[in-house]
Design a protein around this motif. Structure first.
Motif, PDB file in Angstrom:
ATOM      1  N   MET A  22       0.828  -1.210   0.000  1.00  0.00           N
ATOM      2  CA  MET A  22       0.000   0.000   0.000  1.00  0.00           C
ATOM      3  C   MET A  22       0.860   1.257   0.000  1.00  0.00           C
ATOM      4  O   MET A  22       0.531   2.258  -0.651  1.00  0.00           O
ATOM      5  N   VAL A  23       1.949   1.242   0.737  1.00  0.00           N
ATOM      6  CA  VAL A  23       2.810   2.421   0.829  1.00  0.00           C
ATOM      7  C   VAL A  23       3.626   2.616  -0.442  1.00  0.00           C
ATOM      8  O   VAL A  23       4.034   3.734  -0.767  1.00  0.00           O
ATOM      9  N   LEU A  24       3.830   1.537  -1.198  1.00  0.00           N
ATOM     10  CA  LEU A  24       4.678   1.609  -2.389  1.00  0.00           C
ATOM     11  C   LEU A  24       4.147   2.618  -3.398  1.00  0.00           C
ATOM     12  O   LEU A  24       4.911   3.414  -3.962  1.00  0.00           O
ATOM     13  N   GLY A  25       2.813   2.609  -3.640  1.00  0.00           N
ATOM     14  CA  GLY A  25       2.223   3.532  -4.620  1.00  0.00           C
ATOM     15  C   GLY A  25       2.464   4.989  -4.270  1.00  0.00           C
ATOM     16  O   GLY A  25       2.994   5.766  -5.072  1.00  0.00           O
ATOM     17  N   PRO A  26       2.115   5.434  -3.028  1.00  0.00           N
ATOM     18  CA  PRO A  26       2.397   6.819  -2.654  1.00  0.00           C
ATOM     19  C   PRO A  26       3.877   7.169  -2.692  1.00  0.00           C
ATOM     20  O   PRO A  26       4.242   8.293  -3.029  1.00  0.00           O
ATOM     21  N   LEU A  27       4.746   6.211  -2.346  1.00  0.00           N
ATOM     22  CA  LEU A  27       6.176   6.489  -2.396  1.00  0.00           C
ATOM     23  C   LEU A  27       6.626   6.791  -3.822  1.00  0.00           C
ATOM     24  O   LEU A  27       7.419   7.709  -4.057  1.00  0.00           O
ATOM     25  N   VAL A  28       6.109   6.002  -4.777  1.00  0.00           N
ATOM     26  CA  VAL A  28       6.434   6.255  -6.185  1.00  0.00           C
ATOM     27  C   VAL A  28       5.909   7.626  -6.604  1.00  0.00           C
ATOM     28  O   VAL A  28       6.590   8.395  -7.287  1.00  0.00           O
ATOM     29  N   SER A  29       4.678   7.950  -6.180  1.00  0.00           N
ATOM     30  CA  SER A  29       4.094   9.251  -6.531  1.00  0.00           C
ATOM     31  C   SER A  29       4.891  10.392  -5.912  1.00  0.00           C
ATOM     32  O   SER A  29       5.111  11.429  -6.548  1.00  0.00           O
ATOM     33  N   VAL A  30       5.328  10.214  -4.660  1.00  0.00           N
ATOM     34  CA  VAL A  30       6.137  11.242  -4.005  1.00  0.00           C
ATOM     35  C   VAL A  30       7.440  11.447  -4.768  1.00  0.00           C
ATOM     36  O   VAL A  30       7.882  12.587  -4.993  1.00  0.00           O
ATOM     37  N   PHE A  31       8.061  10.354  -5.178  1.00  0.00           N
ATOM     38  CA  PHE A  31       9.325  10.452  -5.911  1.00  0.00           C
ATOM     39  C   PHE A  31       9.134  11.184  -7.231  1.00  0.00           C
ATOM     40  O   PHE A  31       9.912  12.087  -7.576  1.00  0.00           O
ATOM     41  N   ARG A  32       8.077  10.839  -7.980  1.00  0.00           N
ATOM     42  CA  ARG A  32       7.839  11.479  -9.269  1.00  0.00           C
ATOM     43  C   ARG A  32       7.477  12.949  -9.093  1.00  0.00           C
ATOM     44  O   ARG A  32       7.927  13.814  -9.854  1.00  0.00           O
ATOM     45  N   SER A  33       6.658  13.239  -8.073  1.00  0.00           N
ATOM     46  CA  SER A  33       6.290  14.632  -7.813  1.00  0.00           C
ATOM     47  C   SER A  33       7.511  15.445  -7.407  1.00  0.00           C
ATOM     48  O   SER A  33       7.708  16.574  -7.874  1.00  0.00           O
ATOM     49  N   HIS A  34       8.340  14.882  -6.558  1.00  0.00           N
ATOM     50  CA  HIS A  34       9.550  15.579  -6.120  1.00  0.00           C
ATOM     51  C   HIS A  34      10.503  15.808  -7.293  1.00  0.00           C
ATOM     52  O   HIS A  34      11.112  16.884  -7.406  1.00  0.00           O
ATOM     53  N   SER A  35      10.620  14.825  -8.170  1.00  0.00           N
ATOM     54  CA  SER A  35      11.498  14.970  -9.334  1.00  0.00           C
ATOM     55  C   SER A  35      11.014  16.099 -10.231  1.00  0.00           C
ATOM     56  O   SER A  35      11.816  16.880 -10.769  1.00  0.00           O
ATOM     57  N   PHE A  36       9.684  16.196 -10.398  1.00  0.00           N
ATOM     58  CA  PHE A  36       9.120  17.268 -11.225  1.00  0.00           C
ATOM     59  C   PHE A  36       9.421  18.632 -10.614  1.00  0.00           C
ATOM     60  O   PHE A  36       9.833  19.561 -11.320  1.00  0.00           O
ATOM     61  N   GLU A  37       9.230  18.759  -9.297  1.00  0.00           N
ATOM     62  CA  GLU A  37       9.503  20.035  -8.633  1.00  0.00           C
ATOM     63  C   GLU A  37      10.993  20.374  -8.684  1.00  0.00           C
ATOM     64  O   GLU A  37      11.366  21.549  -8.810  1.00  0.00           O
ATOM     65  N   THR A  38      11.837  19.357  -8.609  1.00  0.00           N
ATOM     66  CA  THR A  38      13.279  19.599  -8.713  1.00  0.00           C
ATOM     67  C   THR A  38      13.628  20.173 -10.074  1.00  0.00           C
ATOM     68  O   THR A  38      14.426  21.112 -10.187  1.00  0.00           O
ATOM     69  N   ARG A  39      13.015  19.634 -11.123  1.00  0.00           N
ATOM     70  CA  ARG A  39      13.242  20.157 -12.473  1.00  0.00           C
ATOM     71  C   ARG A  39      12.726  21.580 -12.595  1.00  0.00           C
ATOM     72  O   ARG A  39      13.349  22.427 -13.251  1.00  0.00           O
ATOM     73  N   ARG A  40      11.585  21.868 -11.982  1.00  0.00           N
ATOM     74  CA  ARG A  40      11.025  23.220 -12.040  1.00  0.00           C
ATOM     75  C   ARG A  40      11.978  24.222 -11.392  1.00  0.00           C
ATOM     76  O   ARG A  40      12.376  25.215 -11.999  1.00  0.00           O
ATOM     77  N   TRP A  41      12.353  23.956 -10.155  1.00  0.00           N
ATOM     78  CA  TRP A  41      13.116  24.942  -9.393  1.00  0.00           C
ATOM     79  C   TRP A  41      14.589  24.971  -9.771  1.00  0.00           C
ATOM     80  O   TRP A  41      15.318  25.879  -9.342  1.00  0.00           O
ATOM     81  N   ALA A  42      15.012  24.007 -10.586  1.00  0.00           N
ATOM     82  CA  ALA A  42      16.379  24.082 -11.106  1.00  0.00           C
ATOM     83  C   ALA A  42      16.548  25.277 -12.033  1.00  0.00           C
ATOM     84  O   ALA A  42      17.666  25.754 -12.257  1.00  0.00           O
ATOM     85  N   GLU A  43      15.426  25.783 -12.595  1.00  0.00           N
ATOM     86  CA  GLU A  43      15.471  26.933 -13.500  1.00  0.00           C
ATOM     87  C   GLU A  43      15.350  28.261 -12.761  1.00  0.00           C
ATOM     88  O   GLU A  43      15.439  29.324 -13.369  1.00  0.00           O
ATOM     89  N   SER A  44      15.109  28.212 -11.453  1.00  0.00           N
ATOM     90  CA  SER A  44      14.951  29.448 -10.687  1.00  0.00           C
ATOM     91  C   SER A  44      16.305  30.126 -10.486  1.00  0.00           C
ATOM     92  O   SER A  44      17.330  29.454 -10.379  1.00  0.00           O
ATOM     93  N   ASN A  45      16.293  31.452 -10.427  1.00  0.00           N
ATOM     94  CA  ASN A  45      17.541  32.187 -10.206  1.00  0.00           C
ATOM     95  C   ASN A  45      17.540  32.960  -8.897  1.00  0.00           C
ATOM     96  O   ASN A  45      18.298  33.906  -8.711  1.00  0.00           O
ATOM     97  N   VAL A  46      16.647  32.576  -7.978  1.00  0.00           N
ATOM     98  CA  VAL A  46      16.630  33.223  -6.656  1.00  0.00           C
ATOM     99  C   VAL A  46      16.857  32.176  -5.566  1.00  0.00           C
ATOM    100  O   VAL A  46      16.720  30.992  -5.794  1.00  0.00           O
TER     101      VAL A  46
END
Length: 631
Positions: free
Chosen positions: A607-631
């Motif tokens: 049961m925990v595996l699904g949310p963990l995968v979603s957390v990882f994918r969501s975190h990866s997306f946010e990492t890509r977003r904020w990698a472009e930030s300059n502040v």
């Protein structure tokens, strides 16, 4: 009412407003002032230039249940086109001004003067504390009266260049500080922003909106190309789509300013295209290409100017295939911590970037005197899928609220025939596509966990959990490890139903080990179910530090056993100690039909595996977003 003859032309003029000090003669445009019972001329003023304003003299309205009449009209200009201000008198004797700006009307009351305030201390974007309220300065500018009609509270001087500061506050609050010429103590006019319908003027008293026919089918002064203007009453700059000539618009006439570079490719939304966004039909009338340079790399984006006669102007921005719908936002509605965060409408927006935005390409028509090479400090704050953008210059700051749009939405809204480019990378305000999956996963995990705990509780309640054997086994010192001499048989016991078996063993080992081979023998069928547990426990001291490892106990679960009579046979294994024979002992406990937690832990892990995968994918997306930030 006071009436008399115009000192200049002799036509009848009259004062109906008790607060009026001058009146403009309808026949000769002379400014007539009353001095006691006499009228005197104070020079002439220009005639009103037709604009797109729906207001007119002598129109009557109602605000907060009090009736008023429009008694005077001023037109001011700062060199980039006129704007209208209307003088109103309420039936209770109060007076106010109505000004217009991009489809929004500001009703403001005279609040007297404000000492200790200097124009030089007023800068767009800064906070202003005035009359126990907090404001954000949006504009600092100047202009002079160019035309007037009706009755007015003060004398008119068309040669005087008057300075003003506009600021906004929460919930539509608006304030103007009129400094007159520089250095004067400002007059304060305070009120709020209103829609046309909130002015309480009936439709029959509004002036019909007459478009400037002479500009609707104008021609370029350079190439004679046909210029079909979509907002002729608002347009101050036009860029010819055929030759790239930038033309100024002044009093219904076009004048050549300069030749501009044309876009290298066709516009994704051609000028004149109509589309529906936010429940409003817009028409695309202008195009800008802007860019910023960060660490030597140029990042361009496109901005399409949209116009609606009722709502005014707004923007649709495209950057790398990502679209954002931008609507004007009063600065006073936003609580801003520069380069950190912005708070608007109960939502926190995190600063994503601050850049210097440069206007590189221009096409179409614009409501301000746009210039190629214009620079503005731009900051963007995001709370996907929304954003707050702040563009500031030395004289003005503008706030816009953005909402991210998928290309399919823009395609459908404007009925574009050619497919729009697919988005590239992650945009600052692009919604995280995995947030929804994460929320869904967490929701379903919660539901299934409730079901899992309920099932576990049911299984535990139904389990008999019966201890069928609990004995201490002694291995004599004469026994040999792993041989029949180290074997022991328990008393027979009976299992009344099918069920699993929990085996627990315990032995007082110290710096030693003991292996226990167990065999459950069904006396009816002679079937054997075996297990093996090895117990070891060691401890000591190394370099002054104590240590230990192993355990004196262990447990295991056996597969479900059928009902019947059983005997437990155990065989002990150990390391002989020559010269030191001793008895060894251990305890064996058998619990029949005992609840087992292994399946529960396994199910919980799944049961925990699904949310963990979603957390990882969501975190990866946010990492890509904020990698472009300059502040």
């Amino acid at each position: 009412m006071t009436q008399g003859k115009c000192p200049s032309c002799g036509a009848m003029v009259q004062f109906t407003a008790g607060s009026a000090q001058v009146v403009v003669c309808d026949h000769c445009q002379t400014v007539v002032a009353r001095k006691g019972l006499d009228f005197e001329s104070h020079g002439k003023i220009g005639s009103i230039v037709p604009t797109d304003s729906p207001l007119q003299l002598r129109a009557q309205g109602r605000f907060q249940k009090t009736a008023y009449t429009i008694v005077g009209h001023l037109q001011k200009d700062h060199g980039e086109g006129p704007w209208d201000e209307w003088y109103v008198e309420f039936e209770d004797g109060r007076t106010a001004w109505i000004s217009e700006s991009e489809g929004v009307f500001h009703l403001m009351f005279d609040m007297g003067t404000e000492d200790g305030v200097s124009l030089d201390d007023m800068h767009p974007g800064e906070r202003l504390h005035l009359r126990d309220r907090a404001w954000i300065i949006e504009e600092r500018g100047h202009g002079r009266v160019t035309a007037a009609e009706g009755q007015l509270p003060n004398d008119l001087d068309p040669t005087q260049d008057a300075w003003y500061v506009d600021a906004t506050g929460p919930k539509g609050a608006f304030v103007t500080l009129d400094f007159g010429t520089r250095g004067h103590t400002p007059e304060v006019f305070m009120g709020e922003a209103l829609k046309l319908g909130q002015l309480g003027i009936s439709a029959g008293q509004l002036r019909p909106r007459v478009r400037k026919v002479e500009l609707q089918q104008a021609r370029c002064t350079e190439c004679n190309g046909n210029l079909e203007l979509r907002a002729p009453d608002k347009t101050l700059r036009v860029v010819c789509p055929y030759c790239g000539a930038m033309l100024g618009v002044r009093q219904g006439k076009l004048s050549f300013l300069r030749l501009l570079e044309k876009p290298a490719r066709p516009l994704l939304i051609p000028l004149g295209t109509k589309g529906k966004l936010d429940g409003t039909e817009w028409i695309c009338i202008g195009f800008l290409e802007r860019s910023c340079t960060v660490e030597g790399i140029r990042y361009p984006w496109e901005e399409y100017l949209l116009y609606n006669a009722s709502r005014g102007f707004t923007w649709l921005m495209n950057s790398n295939g990502h679209w954002v719908f931008l609507t004007p936002l009063p600065a006073g509605e936003v609580s801003l911590v520069p380069e950190v965060s912005a708070f608007f409408n109960g939502r926190r927006y995190k600063c994503f970037q601050t850049v210097t935005a440069v206007t590189d390409l221009v096409l179409g028509e614009f409501y301000w005197t746009v210039k190629v090479g214009e620079r503005a400090q731009a900051a963007e704050y995001v709370a996907a899928p929304y954003s707050v953008s702040v563009d500031s210059t030395d004289d003005e700051v503008t706030y816009t609220h953005g909402e991210y749009l998928a290309p399919e939405v823009v395609q459908e809204s404007f009925r574009l025939k050619e497919p729009l480019p697919r988005p590239d990378g992650v945009a600052p305000s692009q919604p995280n596509p995995f947030h929804g999956g994460l929320r869904s996963s967490l929701m379903w995990m919660g539901i299934w966990m409730v079901a899992l705990f309920a099932l576990s509780a049911l299984i535990t309640a139904r389990a008999s959990n019966t201890v069928v054997l609990d004995q201490v086994v002694t291995v004599p010192h004469t026994a040999n490890s792993g041989t029949p001499t180290a074997m022991n048989f328990s008393e027979p016991f009976e299992l009344t139903k099918r069920g699993n078996m929990k085996v627990e063993v315990q032995a007082p080992v110290l710096n030693d080990w003991l292996g226990i081979q167990g065999d459950l023998v069904n006396q009816d069928t002679n079937e054997v179910v075996s297990f093996y547990e090895e117990l070891s426990y060691y401890r000591g001291t190394t370099d002054g530090e104590s240590w230990s490892e192993g355990s004196t106990g262990g447990s295991t679960y056996l597969s479900p056993l059928p009902a019947g009579k059983y005997v437990l046979r155990t065989t002990a294994s150990f390391t002989p100690e020559p010269g030191r024979p001793r008895d060894r002992s251990f305890t064996v406990k058998l619990t029949h039909d005992a609840p087992q937690g292994t399946w529960f832990c396994f199910a919980l892990g799944l049961m925990v595996l699904g949310p963990l995968v979603s957390v990882f994918r969501s975190h990866s997306f946010e990492t890509r977003r904020w990698a472009e930030s300059n502040v």
